[in-house]
Structure formats: C-alpha cells, structure tokens
Enzyme design. Structure first.
Site, short mmCIF file in Angstrom:
data_model
loop_
_atom_site.label_atom_id
_atom_site.label_comp_id
_atom_site.label_asym_id
_atom_site.label_seq_id
_atom_site.Cartn_x
_atom_site.Cartn_y
_atom_site.Cartn_z
N ARG A 101 12.39 -4.54 -2.12
CA ARG A 101 11.25 -4.18 -1.26
C ARG A 101 11.65 -4.21 0.22
NH1 ARG A 101 8.71 -5.81 3.12
NH2 ARG A 101 8.95 -7.97 2.47
N ASP A 102 11.88 -5.38 0.77
CA ASP A 102 12.18 -5.48 2.20
C ASP A 102 13.46 -4.70 2.51
OD1 ASP A 102 12.39 -6.29 4.88
OD2 ASP A 102 11.82 -8.34 4.46
N HIS A 111 11.52 -17.09 5.30
CA HIS A 111 11.91 -15.67 5.19
C HIS A 111 12.58 -15.31 6.52
CE1 HIS A 111 10.75 -11.30 4.06
NE2 HIS A 111 11.15 -11.20 5.31
N HIS A 121 15.17 -13.11 8.83
CA HIS A 121 16.06 -11.97 9.09
C HIS A 121 17.22 -12.49 9.93
CE1 HIS A 121 13.71 -8.55 7.41
NE2 HIS A 121 12.79 -9.50 7.40
N CYS A 127 12.18 -4.03 8.86
CA CYS A 127 10.82 -3.50 8.78
C CYS A 127 10.74 -2.29 9.68
CB CYS A 127 9.82 -4.58 9.21
SG CYS A 127 8.14 -3.97 9.32
N ASN A 152 17.48 -9.07 6.02
CA ASN A 152 17.26 -10.48 5.69
C ASN A 152 18.62 -11.15 5.57
OD1 ASN A 152 14.97 -8.90 4.04
ND2 ASN A 152 14.23 -10.91 4.63
P1 HMG Z 1 -4.63 2.90 7.68
O1 HMG Z 1 -4.21 4.28 8.02
O2 HMG Z 1 -5.27 2.07 8.73
O3 HMG Z 1 -5.52 2.91 6.35
O4 HMG Z 1 -3.37 2.13 7.13
P2 HMG Z 1 -6.89 3.56 6.01
O5 HMG Z 1 -7.61 2.59 5.14
O6 HMG Z 1 -7.57 4.09 7.25
O7 HMG Z 1 -6.44 4.81 5.10
C1 HMG Z 1 -5.73 5.92 5.62
C2 HMG Z 1 -5.08 6.69 4.48
O8 HMG Z 1 -4.13 5.85 3.81
C3 HMG Z 1 -6.04 7.14 3.41
O9 HMG Z 1 -5.48 8.33 2.83
C4 HMG Z 1 -5.95 6.04 2.39
O10 HMG Z 1 -6.33 6.46 1.11
C5 HMG Z 1 -4.49 5.71 2.45
P3 HMG Z 1 -5.97 9.78 3.29
O11 HMG Z 1 -7.45 9.76 3.09
O12 HMG Z 1 -5.59 9.92 4.75
O13 HMG Z 1 -5.21 10.70 2.37
N1 HMG Z 1 -4.20 4.31 2.05
C6 HMG Z 1 -3.32 3.96 1.08
N2 HMG Z 1 -2.51 4.70 0.28
C7 HMG Z 1 -1.76 4.02 -0.61
N3 HMG Z 1 -1.74 2.66 -0.72
C8 HMG Z 1 -2.54 1.92 0.06
C9 HMG Z 1 -3.37 2.57 1.02
N4 HMG Z 1 -4.25 2.13 1.93
C10 HMG Z 1 -4.74 3.19 2.53
N5 HMG Z 1 -2.52 0.58 -0.04
C11 HMG Z 1 -2.25 0.46 5.83
C12 HMG Z 1 -3.44 0.76 6.73
C13 HMG Z 1 -2.15 -1.04 5.65
C14 HMG Z 1 -2.46 1.13 4.47
C15 HMG Z 1 -0.98 1.03 6.50
O14 HMG Z 1 -0.90 0.53 7.79
C16 HMG Z 1 0.27 0.69 5.75
O15 HMG Z 1 0.52 1.14 4.65
N6 HMG Z 1 1.15 -0.14 6.35
C17 HMG Z 1 2.35 -0.52 5.66
C18 HMG Z 1 3.15 -1.39 6.50
C19 HMG Z 1 4.35 -1.89 5.73
O16 HMG Z 1 4.53 -1.67 4.55
N7 HMG Z 1 5.21 -2.61 6.46
C20 HMG Z 1 6.36 -3.19 5.91
C21 HMG Z 1 6.06 -4.40 5.07
S1 HMG Z 1 5.69 -5.87 6.02
C22 HMG Z 1 7.23 -6.54 6.32
O17 HMG Z 1 8.23 -5.93 6.06
C23 HMG Z 1 7.29 -7.96 6.81
C24 HMG Z 1 7.71 -8.97 5.72
O18 HMG Z 1 8.98 -8.66 5.19
C25 HMG Z 1 7.77 -10.37 6.30
C26 HMG Z 1 8.54 -10.39 7.60
O19 HMG Z 1 9.75 -10.18 7.64
O20 HMG Z 1 7.84 -10.60 8.58
C27 HMG Z 1 6.68 -9.01 4.59
MG MG Z 2 10.91 -9.13 6.14
#
Ligand code: HMG
Ligand code: MG
Length: 302
Positions: A15-16, A207, A209, A240, A249
């Site tokens: 995933r990450d 966690h 990096h 990310c 990581n």
């Molecule tokens: P948004 O645009 O604010 O969402 O995104 P919305 O509710 O307004 O919806 C907009 C569109 O997205 C709609 O589709 C929804 O259906 C769709 P449209 O009508 O335009 O066709 N939608 C989705 N589709 C699939 N799956 C969903 C979903 N939700 C809405 N779950 C949202 C908000 C959170 C969805 C967006 O910002 C997003 O997907 N962000 C992802 C960010 C991400 O994955 N970041 C990386 C992971 S975090 C990380 O890596 C840190 C970590 O490792 C720890 C660390 O190191 O800190 C965990």
């Molecule tokens: Mg991370």
C-alpha cells in the site's frame, strides 16, 4: 530500560510503497508481493487502500488485489478506508482490519484527504462504527506527528488532540507516523508520549519514513518507551503522493536485521524477506532501498 522481547511488524509496502509509484504496477505483481511477504512470516500486511482512484490511481485495483490473495491463516490483512464510500467498497473484500487516516497537521489533512481534522473525524466515525459492527479491527493512522511538509514542526499537543479524537470515535489502536521522515529520537518519543494520554502502549505503533536516515534510530527510540509494533516497507518502498520529497518507509529488512541482532523475535525469515524485496525491486527496475538486503545480496553473489 527494558526493550520488548518480541516485535510485531506490519509490512505496508503493497500500500504505502506502491501508492507512490509513477509506473502502474499490475495487480498480479501486487498479489505476488503479498504472497512473498506472508511466506516470509509477516503476520500483518497492509494490502491496499479504498481511496478515490482520481486521487491515487495506483490503488484503483484495490478489490482485484484483495480478491486475488490466497490468504494464510493467522495473517491480518488491512486496508485504508477514508470514508463510508471506501468502507462500502472494502467490505465485500473482507479485510481483517480497516485503517482510517488522519493528520496532526491541518494543512496536511486538507492536502491529503481534502477536509479539516474535525471533518475527517466526522467522516471516520460511521466507518469505525460499521467496521466494529462487522467484527473488523480498526486502526487509526496519525500522519505528520513530528513534522509536516506544509506546516513544519508539529507540537506534541497536536498529536494528543488527534489521538483523543481517534479514541472518542472508537479507533482501537493508532500509528504514530513520521510521514516525511524528519523526526529524530526525542521528538518521536514526545509524539508517542502525547499519544499515551489516550492509548495504552500496546495499542501504539511506529510508522517511520526514512527520508533523513533517522528511521532505525527512531524505531529504537520508540522501543525504549515500550512500543513493540512497527510499520515498515519491504525494500524501503513508499512515500505519500501528498507529501512531496518524502521517501519510503524504513525497510522491513533493515528493521528485522536490527531486531534479530538484538535477540528480539519477529517471526520473520530474513532471507525470504530479502527475496520478496528483490522481487518487487526488480519488477520496478530499481535498486533495492534496503541496506541490509543489498549487503545480503552481495554476500550471496560473492
Ligand atoms: P473528495 O474529492 O473530497 O471526496 O476526496 P468527495 O466525497 O467530494 O467525492 C468526490 C469524488 O470521489 C466522487 O466521485 C466520489 O464518489 C469519489 P465523482 O462523483 O466525482 O465521480 N470518492 C471515492 N471513490 C472511491 N473511493 C472512495 C471515494 N470517496 C469519494 N473512498 C478523498 C476525499 C478522501 C476520497 C480523497 O481525498 C482521497 O481519496 N484521498 C486519498 C489520499 C491518500 O490515499 N493518501 C495516501 C494515503 S495516506 C498516507 O500515505 C499516510 C500514511 O502512510 C501514514 C503516514 O506515513 O503518515 C497512512
Ligand atoms: Mg506512510
């Protein structure tokens, strides 16, 4: 100071690690990576995320990857779910644990999940409730607990605030994440100590990096305050898309080598783990980012 005698590692590489790849990685390769990790003895694997494919196209094959895994008994498979839409898509794929992901930094929350910290908690609350009702475990990732790419240093009070909100909505355990790898041992300990106001040490994981090369030192520092659960990525994959400049990581191989060298058990076979890391590095056409893996591969070749 007593260090733990056993440490549990969650490999977050599928995933990450793979969420940040420029080139698309076929689902079959991701599935094979998960298989190799479980063969190496990993008992927890973060497989994918049910996020918007417009935001993170690399995870668009989430359901396909989950469906393709030949599950091994005793292994916990987790997935990220930022909202109910993500949870509903994840549910039929039967993850053992779902992960909601919030940030200690307001700016990062906006960039990463397009809402404030308070709004993110409102979105997570029904996800947590639904997951618990389904008998699934619930983890909360807390990003930017020492530093943020947009806000700079993050005070431990902000970590405590996020941990309190996670606790309030029923999140069972939390990850203290150094998303951009800027933390140093005392700062990481301060973030963990802030979390301890709300979570027992057994429910806190690290966690880290490795952007600034501090992740192993931070891992040891976290163990000094009692943490015995860590997230790492095989071959040091990761990053990310919304934390520019952050590298992967800490490599799982490097953590395992350190732990085994300290007589701390992990249940992981380092040689098989190196094979898993080499498999994905070769697929990506990239040098293995684990120092330990490179050293062991050189030794094998020689
Ligand atoms: P948004 O645009 O604010 O969402 O995104 P919305 O509710 O307004 O919806 C907009 C569109 O997205 C709609 O589709 C929804 O259906 C769709 P449209 O009508 O335009 O066709 N939608 C989705 N589709 C699939 N799956 C969903 C979903 N939700 C809405 N779950 C949202 C908000 C959170 C969805 C967006 O910002 C997003 O997907 N962000 C992802 C960010 C991400 O994955 N970041 C990386 C992971 S975090 C990380 O890596 C840190 C970590 O490792 C720890 C660390 O190191 O800190 C965990
Ligand atoms: Mg991370």
């Amino acid at each position: 100071m007593t260090l733990p005698s056993k440490v549990q590692i969650i490999d977050v590489g599928p995933r990450d690690g793979l969420q940040n790849e420029k080139q698309p990685v076929p689902a079959a390769i991701k599935i094979e990576l998960v298989h190799k990790l479980q063969e190496a003895g990993l008992q927890e694997i973060e497989v994918t995320s049910f996020v918007s494919p417009k935001w993170v196209p690399q995870m668009g094959d989430n359901a396909q990857v989950m469906a393709g895994i030949a599950r091994k008994a005793g292994v916990r498979y987790s997935v990220l779910t930022p909202n109910m839409k993500g949870f509903e898509a994840a549910l039929p794929t039967r993850p053992d644990e779902i992960v909601v992901f919030g940030s200690a930094s307001e700016a990062f929350s906006q960039k990463n999940i397009n809402c404030s910290i308070a709004e993110s908690i409102e979105r997570f609350a029904p996800v947590v409730e639904a997951a618990l009702a389904q008998g699934m475990a619930v983890r909360g990732a807390m990003s930017c607990t020492v530093g943020c790419p947009y806000e700079g240093d993050i005070a431990p009070e902000k970590v405590a605030y996020l941990a309190s909100l996670m606790k309030e909505i029923g999140v069972q355990r939390v990850d203290v994440a150094d998303t951009i790898g800027v933390g140093t041992p005392r700062k990481v300990q301060a973030a963990i100590e802030a979390t301890l106001g709300y979570y027992d040490i057994a429910h806190i994981s690290g966690h880290f990096h490795d952007t600034y090369g501090q992740a192993l030192a931070n891992t040891l520092a976290a163990m000094e305050v009692g943490v015995s659960n860590f997230q790492s990525s095989v071959a040091g994959l990761g990053g990310c898309p919304y934390a520019k400049g952050a590298t992967g990581n800490v490599a799982t191989e490097d953590v395992v080598y350190m732990l085994h060298g300290m007589d701390i058990e992990t249940g992981i076979d380092l040689d098989k783990l190196v094979d898993a890391g080499q498999f994905i590095s070769e697929h990506l056409g990239r040098k293995n980012q684990s120092r330990v893996a490179v050293a062991l591969l050189n030794k094998r070749a020689g």
